[in-house]
Design a protein around this motif. Structure first.
Motif, mmCIF file in Angstrom:
data_model
loop_
_atom_site.group_PDB
_atom_site.id
_atom_site.type_symbol
_atom_site.label_atom_id
_atom_site.label_comp_id
_atom_site.label_asym_id
_atom_site.label_seq_id
_atom_site.Cartn_x
_atom_site.Cartn_y
_atom_site.Cartn_z
ATOM 1 N N UNK A 343 28.393 46.088 39.908
ATOM 2 C CA UNK A 343 27.289 45.391 40.764
ATOM 3 C C UNK A 343 27.720 45.892 42.174
ATOM 4 N N UNK A 344 27.376 47.480 42.315
ATOM 5 C CA UNK A 344 28.094 48.068 43.612
ATOM 6 C C UNK A 344 26.955 48.295 44.513
ATOM 7 N N UNK A 345 26.032 47.583 44.748
ATOM 8 C CA UNK A 345 24.956 48.046 45.567
ATOM 9 C C UNK A 345 25.061 47.050 46.898
ATOM 10 N N UNK A 346 25.477 45.872 46.871
ATOM 11 C CA UNK A 346 25.510 45.221 48.152
ATOM 12 C C UNK A 346 26.747 44.098 47.910
ATOM 13 N N UNK A 347 27.115 43.573 49.054
ATOM 14 C CA UNK A 347 28.089 42.562 48.949
ATOM 15 C C UNK A 347 27.943 41.461 50.262
ATOM 16 N N UNK A 348 27.542 40.395 49.526
ATOM 17 C CA UNK A 348 27.562 39.241 50.675
ATOM 18 C C UNK A 348 27.946 37.931 49.617
ATOM 19 N N UNK A 349 27.964 36.955 50.376
ATOM 20 C CA UNK A 349 28.460 35.634 49.685
ATOM 21 C C UNK A 349 27.623 35.153 48.629
ATOM 22 N N UNK A 436 44.356 56.430 42.651
ATOM 23 C CA UNK A 436 43.847 55.836 41.170
ATOM 24 C C UNK A 436 44.451 56.293 40.238
ATOM 25 N N UNK A 437 45.061 55.282 39.376
ATOM 26 C CA UNK A 437 45.928 55.446 38.160
ATOM 27 C C UNK A 437 45.174 54.425 37.133
ATOM 28 N N UNK A 438 44.388 55.274 36.221
ATOM 29 C CA UNK A 438 43.781 54.471 34.996
ATOM 30 C C UNK A 438 44.718 53.672 34.260
ATOM 31 N N UNK A 439 46.070 53.675 34.279
ATOM 32 C CA UNK A 439 46.978 52.992 33.496
ATOM 33 C C UNK A 439 47.176 51.522 34.022
ATOM 34 N N UNK A 440 46.854 51.557 35.188
ATOM 35 C CA UNK A 440 46.793 50.197 35.915
ATOM 36 C C UNK A 440 45.957 49.147 35.480
ATOM 37 N N UNK A 441 44.850 49.689 34.667
ATOM 38 C CA UNK A 441 43.830 48.878 34.223
ATOM 39 C C UNK A 441 43.940 48.796 32.699
ATOM 40 N N UNK A 442 44.289 47.457 32.095
ATOM 41 C CA UNK A 442 44.704 47.457 30.714
ATOM 42 C C UNK A 442 43.824 46.162 30.175
ATOM 43 N N UNK A 443 43.039 46.156 29.131
ATOM 44 C CA UNK A 443 42.511 45.027 28.768
ATOM 45 C C UNK A 443 42.124 43.967 29.385
ATOM 46 N N UNK A 444 41.298 44.233 30.666
ATOM 47 C CA UNK A 444 40.776 43.277 31.609
ATOM 48 C C UNK A 444 39.248 43.265 31.827
ATOM 49 N N UNK A 445 38.615 42.545 32.316
ATOM 50 C CA UNK A 445 37.347 42.409 32.641
ATOM 51 C C UNK A 445 37.319 42.702 34.157
ATOM 52 N N UNK A 446 36.422 43.838 34.735
ATOM 53 C CA UNK A 446 36.614 44.143 35.848
ATOM 54 C C UNK A 446 35.176 44.028 36.568
ATOM 55 N N UNK A 447 35.053 43.502 37.637
ATOM 56 C CA UNK A 447 33.851 43.180 38.384
ATOM 57 C C UNK A 447 34.019 44.063 39.731
ATOM 58 N N UNK A 448 32.940 45.224 39.785
ATOM 59 C CA UNK A 448 32.865 46.072 41.057
ATOM 60 C C UNK A 448 31.888 45.457 41.952
ATOM 61 N N UNK A 449 32.087 45.185 43.075
ATOM 62 C CA UNK A 449 31.230 44.517 43.919
ATOM 63 C C UNK A 449 31.439 45.060 45.532
ATOM 64 N N UNK A 450 30.494 46.090 45.906
ATOM 65 C CA UNK A 450 30.695 46.561 47.142
ATOM 66 C C UNK A 450 29.490 46.810 47.871
ATOM 67 N N UNK A 455 29.841 53.089 48.601
ATOM 68 C CA UNK A 455 29.864 54.105 47.430
ATOM 69 C C UNK A 455 30.574 53.966 46.225
ATOM 70 N N UNK A 456 30.577 52.425 45.982
ATOM 71 C CA UNK A 456 31.444 52.232 44.656
ATOM 72 C C UNK A 456 30.939 52.929 43.501
ATOM 73 N N UNK A 457 29.870 53.326 43.412
ATOM 74 C CA UNK A 457 29.791 54.014 41.975
ATOM 75 C C UNK A 457 30.547 55.174 41.711
#
Length: 833
Positions: A343-349, A436-450, A455-457
Motif C-alpha cells: 500500500x505504497x501510494x499514500x500515508x495518513x492515519x 537492505x538485508x533480505x535475510x532479516x525478513x523471514x516468515x512474516x507478514x509485511x505491510x508497506x505503507x508510504x 517511492x516505496x515501490x
C-alpha cells in the motif's frame, strides 16, 4: 470534544446510564476494528443477517465504555459504561455525523457518479495538498456507512474536505447530502454501476444529483446526454434558490459549447496534451496517462482548479506530476516465506488504520511487520501524531516497525518504548535500500505503507518473490460481496459453510480462509485432511469439515481439531477406534446421507444401525447431518431435487430423533441457495458461487468477478504467407500475419483442448485466437487484426471482460475444472479494494 451527554443531546435519545464523562473521539462500527477503546463510541448496526448488539459484552471487556443502542440491554452487565438509547442506530449515526459536519465552515467538495470518484478525489488531493490541509474519504468509503466514517474525520485544523458518495438504491443520497453537505459538487459520469437498484438511468442520475441540492457549484460533463438533461432540469427546480445562494454550473465538453470547451486531445509517448478554452482564454495541460478514463478524470480536476483561480502554470506542473492511484491493497508472496501487503501510494492515519485491519486478518505468520514512512499533512504536531500511531500499532499487534523519514525517525523514542515491538529507523528510502538485508525478513507478514514521495515501490520490488509473469489476481472484496449477496438470500438463523477445498477452487488456501474467518462464516470445508492441517498451521481457528477423511490421516484430524465426514459403517468403526485410543470424548463428526447422488453416504436402510452405533458411545458428537443434491441448478431436475429433499428430511429426522440432541442439517449448494430456499434448513454450503461463478441465471448478474488470469507478450513475430507456427506446423499463414508468443501453456493450466483457434485471449481489449498447438510453457496468438502490440503488453486469459464460463465452453468443460486446474506455479496476487 464529545462525551455521552453531548452526543445524547444531539440525538435526542435517552441516556440510560451515565457513569463518567470520558471524551469520545472515535466511532466504532465493527468490533474487529477496535483501536482506541477508551475514546470510542460503539454503534451496533442492525441488518437482516446480523445484529451487532451481540458484540457489546466482548467490547466492554476490552475497555469500551460508550455505547449507542436501539434495544433493551441489561445495564448490570455494563456497570461502568455510558449507554444511550435511540430508535435506530444507523439513523443516529447519520444524525450525529451531520451535526459534526455543520460545526465546520470550510469548503467541502462532494463527488458522485458511476466511475472515477476515488481517482478524482485522490488526484484533487495530489493537486491541492500544497495549498490546504485536506481531509478526505479513506480509499473508496462512499456508502451509507463509509460516508459518516469519512466525515467524522473532520478536525479544526482542516482547510478543505473532499468526500465521495455512492448509492445503490433510491432514497440513499438524501441521507448522504445531510452528512457531506458539499459547497462544491463534481458529477463524474454516467455508467451502469448499480443499475439494478433503479428503474432507469435517468432515475439514478436524478437521485445522485440530490447530493448537490444545497451546493454553490456543480462541475459536470455535458457529453453525457442524460446527465446534461437531468442537470438542466435539476438547476431549474432546485438550483435557483435565491440570488445569493443560487447553484452555479461549470460544464465541460469535447463536443459542444461549454464553460471549459476542450478543443483537442493528443496522445503521445504515454502522455496526453489537452487544449481547451476557458472564459475565452486558451489553456492546456499534459497528463502522464493516455486512457479515456484518466483523461475524463483529469478534466474534472482541471475544471475545479480553474474555478479556484489557480495559476495556469502551477496547474500544468501539478497535472503533469499526477500519479496512478492504487485502488487496492495487494497481498503477494514475499521473499523467505513472507507475505507482502503493498500500500505504497499514500500515508495518513485513516488509510493506515484500514491497511492495519487488512494486516490483522492475515494469520499465516506469527510476526507482523510494518514499513512506514513519515505521515504528511496530518495537521497534528509530530509528537501527538506519532503517539497516536504508536497506540495504533500496539493495539494491532505489530511486532516490527521500520520507520522511514526524518520526522518519524526524530520521534523514534515513542516507538522504542512500546512493549514487544522491535523498531528500526532510516532517514530516507535510499538509506534503507543501501542497508537492505533480505535475510532479516523471514516468515512474516509485511505491510508497506508510504507516502508516494518516498517511492516505496522500490522497497516492494526487493521484498517481492520473483515469479512467473503469468499471475492469477484474486479480488478479496469481490469474494466478500458475493458472500454477502448469498447471505441476503438466507433466512436470519441459517448458517453458512464455505467450501475451500481444492485450494479454494484454485484461488488459494489460507488467503481465502483468513477472509472468511474475518467475515464470520460459520464453517469451512476441505476435501482432504492435509488441506485442513495447512489451514490450522496458518492460524485458522474456525471449525473445518473434512469431506474425504482417510484412515492414514485420522491422527492429524484429531491433533488439529478437524471434523471428519463419516459416510460409511467401515469409516465410522475405524474412526471410533482412533478416537478411543486418543482418549478424547464427544469428538465432532458430520454424517453424510445418500439421498440419490449415489457417490458417498449412508442409505435409508442404514439409518437404524447407524443410530444404534452413535448412541452406544460417548466418543463422538454429531455436529451435522447432510447430503448432496444431484442437480440443484437444473430446472429439468427439480423433481429429483424435491425427491432428494423429502428423503433427506425423513432420514435426518429419524437419525436426529435417535440422537436426542440438536444437529445442524444442510443439503443445498450455491445454486440451491437461491433456487430452492425451502431446502436451506439450518445451514447452506457456498462453493463456486463465492468465487463469482453460478449456474443460476437469476443470481449471476448480482455476483462480482473474483479471478483474473493474466500474462504478458514475450515476443511479436511477423510472418510471410505460408510460414507455420508451433509444434507439428499445424497453423499456416494464409497471408502476411503477426503472431504474439505469450507466457502461458498447459503446464499453467491452460487446456491443450483450446489449440487451433478454439481458445481466445484479450489483448488491447480485442480477442486474439490461439494459433497452432498449445505448448507446455508458451502459446501463440494470431494478432494480425490487433495493431500496436508490443513485448510486455498485458494479455487477459479470463476475467471481468472474458468470463471463465466462456473459456470453459470453448474447452468443452465446466468453470470448476478451469479454476482448479490453474497450476501452483502461477503466482497468486490478492487484493482488497
Amino acid at each position: 470534544m464529545y462525551n455521552a451527554e453531548s452526543i445524547n443531546k444531539i440525538l435526542k435519545g435517552e441516556l440510560l446510564q451515565q457513569t463518567g464523562s470520558s471524551s469520545i473521539e472515535h466511532i466504532l462500527l465493527d468490533s474487529r476494528k477496535l483501536n482506541f477503546p477508551e475514546s470510542s463510541l460503539f454503534i451496533p448496526i442492525v441488518s437482516p443477517r446480523r445484529n451487532a448488539h451481540q458484540y457489546m459484552e466482548e467490547l466492554y471487556r476490552k475497555g469500551v465504555s460508550n455505547f449507542l443502542v436501539s434495544e433493551d440491554v441489561n445495564l448490570a452487565l455494563y456497570p461502568k459504561a455510558n449507554i444511550i438509547h435511540v430508535k435506530d442506530t444507523l439513523q443516529a449515526l447519520h444524525t450525529l455525523v451531520a451535526a459534526h459536519r455543520h460545526q465546520f465552515h470550510i469548503p467541502v467538495i462532494g463527488i458522485t457518479g458511476s466511475n472515477g470518484k476515488t481517482t478524482v478525489k485522490e488526484w484533487l488531493y495530489q493537486l491541492l495538498e500544497k495549498d490546504y490541509n485536506i481531509v478526505r474519504s479513506p480509499k473508496s468509503y462512499n456508502s451509507q456507512i463509509g460516508v459518516p466514517l469519512s466525515v467524522w474525520q473532520m478536525k479544526p485544523e482542516n482547510e478543505l474536505a473532499i468526500f465521495e458518495a455512492g448509492i445503490s438504491q433510491p432514497g440513499e443520497m438524501m441521507n448522504l447530502e445531510k452528512i457531506i453537505h458539499p459547497n462544491i459538487g463534481i458529477f463524474t459520469n454516467v455508467g451502469e454501476a448499480h443499475d439494478e437498484g433503479f428503474l432507469n438511468v435517468r432515475q439514478k442520475v436524478n437521485e445522485k444529483l440530490v447530493l448537490f441540492m444545497k451546493s454553490e457549484l456543480l462541475i459536470y460533463c455535458k457529453d453525457y446526454p442524460v446527465l446534461n438533461e437531468c442537470v438542466s432540469s435539476f438547476h431549474n427546480t432546485v438550483g435557483k434558490r435565491d440570488k445569493e445562494n443560487s447553484l452555479q454550473l461549470l460544464s465541460w465538453s469535447r463536443k459542444m459549447e461549454a464553460d471549459l470547451r476542450v478543443i483537442s486531445v493528443d496522445r503521445n509517448d504515454n502522455h496526453t496534451r489537452i487544449d481547451a478554452l476557458y472564459k475565452s482564454e486558451p489553456h492546456y495541460i499534459r497528463i502522464p496517462f493516455i486512457d479515456e478514463g484518466s483523461i475524463e478524470n483529469a478534466i474534472h480536476c482541471w475544471a475545479l482548479m480553474l474555478y479556484l483561480g489557480k495559476d495556469p502554470e502551477v496547474i500544468r506542473q501539478r497535472m503533469e506530476g499526477l500519479t496512478n492511484i492504487a485502488m487496492r491493497l495487494e497481498l503477494k508472496q514475499g521473499i523467505n516465506n513472507c507475505s507482502l501487503i503493498n500500500d505504497s501510494y499514500n500515508s495518513d492515519l485513516g488509510s493506515l488504520s484500514i491497511a492495519l485491519d487488512f494486516l490483522q486478518q492475515q494469520q499465516q505468520h506469527p510476526t507482523r511487520t510494518l514499513i512506514l514512512s513519515d505521515i504528511l499533512q496530518s495537521g497534528k504536531s509530530d509528537a501527538s501524531l506519532y503517539e497516536e500511531v504508536a497506540r495504533l500499532l500496539q493495539k494491532r499487534g505489530i511486532n516490527k516497525l521500520i520507520g522511514i523519514g526524518k520526522n518519524i525517525t526524530h520521534q523514534k523514542k515513542i516507538f522504542q518504548l512500546l512493549d514487544n515491538v522491535k523498531s528500526q529507523f532510516f532517514n530516507s528510502t535510499e538509506e534503507f535500500i543501501r542497508d537492505f538485508n533480505p535475510q532479516e525478513f523471514q516468515s512474516e507478514t509485511i505491510l508497506i505503507k508510504g507516502a508516494r514521495v518516498f517511492e516505496f515501490e522500490r522497497i516492494g520490488k526487493r521484498l517481492e518473490q520473483k515469479a512467473h509473469q503469468t499471475i492469477l489476481e484474486i479480488n478479496l472484496s469481490a469474494i466478500q460481496h458475493n458472500v454477502k449477496q448469498f447471505q441476503s438470500y438466507l433466512k436470519p438463523d441459517t448458517k453458512m459453510m464455505a467450501m475451500v477445498k481444492a485450494f479454494s477452487y484454485g484461488s488459494g488456501s489460507f488467503e481465502i480462509a483468513n477472509l472468511l474467518q474475518f467475515l464470520g462464516v460459520d464453517y469451512l470445508t476441505v476435501a482432504y485432511a492435509d488441506e485442513g492441517v495447512d489451514l490450522r498451521r496458518s492460524g485458522i481457528t474456525m471449525p473445518i469439515m473434512v469431506m474425504n477423511p482417510e484412515p492414514s490421516t485420522f491422527d492429524a484430524i484429531l491433533q488439529c481439531d478437524l471434523e471428519p465426514e463419516i459416510y460409511s459403517m467401515h469409516v465410522l468403526q475405524q474412526f471410533l477406534e482412533e478416537v478411543r485410543l486418543s482418549g478424547k470424548k464427544e469428538f465432532p463428526v458430520h454424517i453424510k446421507l445418500d439421498t440419490g447422488m449415489h457417490r458417498l453416504g449412508f442409505e435409508e436402510k442404514d439409518i437404524a444401525s447407524l443410530a444404534e452405533m452413535l448412541t452406544a458411545t460417548d466418543l463422538l458428537k454429531v455436529k451435522s447431518i447432510f447430503s448432496h443434491l444431484a442437480g440443484s441448478e437444473d430446472p429439468k431436475l427439480d423433481a429429483l431435487t424435491r425427491k432428494q429433499g423429502k428423503l433427506f428430511g425423513e432420514m435426518s429426522h429419524e437419525l436426529q430423533k435417535a440422537l436426542g440432541y440438536g444437529v445442524i442439517r444442510h443439503i443445498v449448494n450455491s445454486a440451491g441457495i437461491y433456487r430452492h430456499p425451502d431446502l436451506q434448513l439450518d445451514m447452506v454450503r457456498l462453493g463456486i458461487g463465492m468465487y463469482g461463478v453460478n449456474s443460476s441465471r437469476e443470481t449471476q448478474g448480482q455476483l462480482r468477478n473474483v479471478s483474473t488470469l493474466k500474462t504478458t507478450v514475450a515476443q511479436v513475430k511477423h510472418l510471410k504467407t505460408g510460414e507455420t507456427v508451433g509444434y507439428g506446423a499445424t497453423w499456416k499463414a494464409k497471408a502476411p500475419a503477426t503472431i504474439a508468443t505469450v507466457r502461458i501453456g498447459y503446464a499453467d493450466g491452460y487446456p491443450r483442448a483450446l489449440s487451433h483457434g478454439k481458445g481466445k485471449m484479450l489483448i488491447h481489449g480485442k480477442l486474439a485466437p490461439v494459433a497452432g498447438i498449445i505448448a507446455m510453457d508458451m502459446l501463440m496468438l494470431d494478432i494480425t487484426a490487433i495493431p500496436n502490440v508490443e513485448e510486455g503488453d498485458e494479455v487477459i486469459v479470463f476475467g471481468e471482460a472474458l468470463p471463465v464460463e466462456e473459456l470453459s465452453k470453448w474447452a468443452g468443460t465446466i468453470p470448476y475444472e478451469i479454476l482448479t486446474g490453474i497450476s501452483q506455479r502461477v503466482k497468486r496476487v490478492y487484493f482488497q479494494e
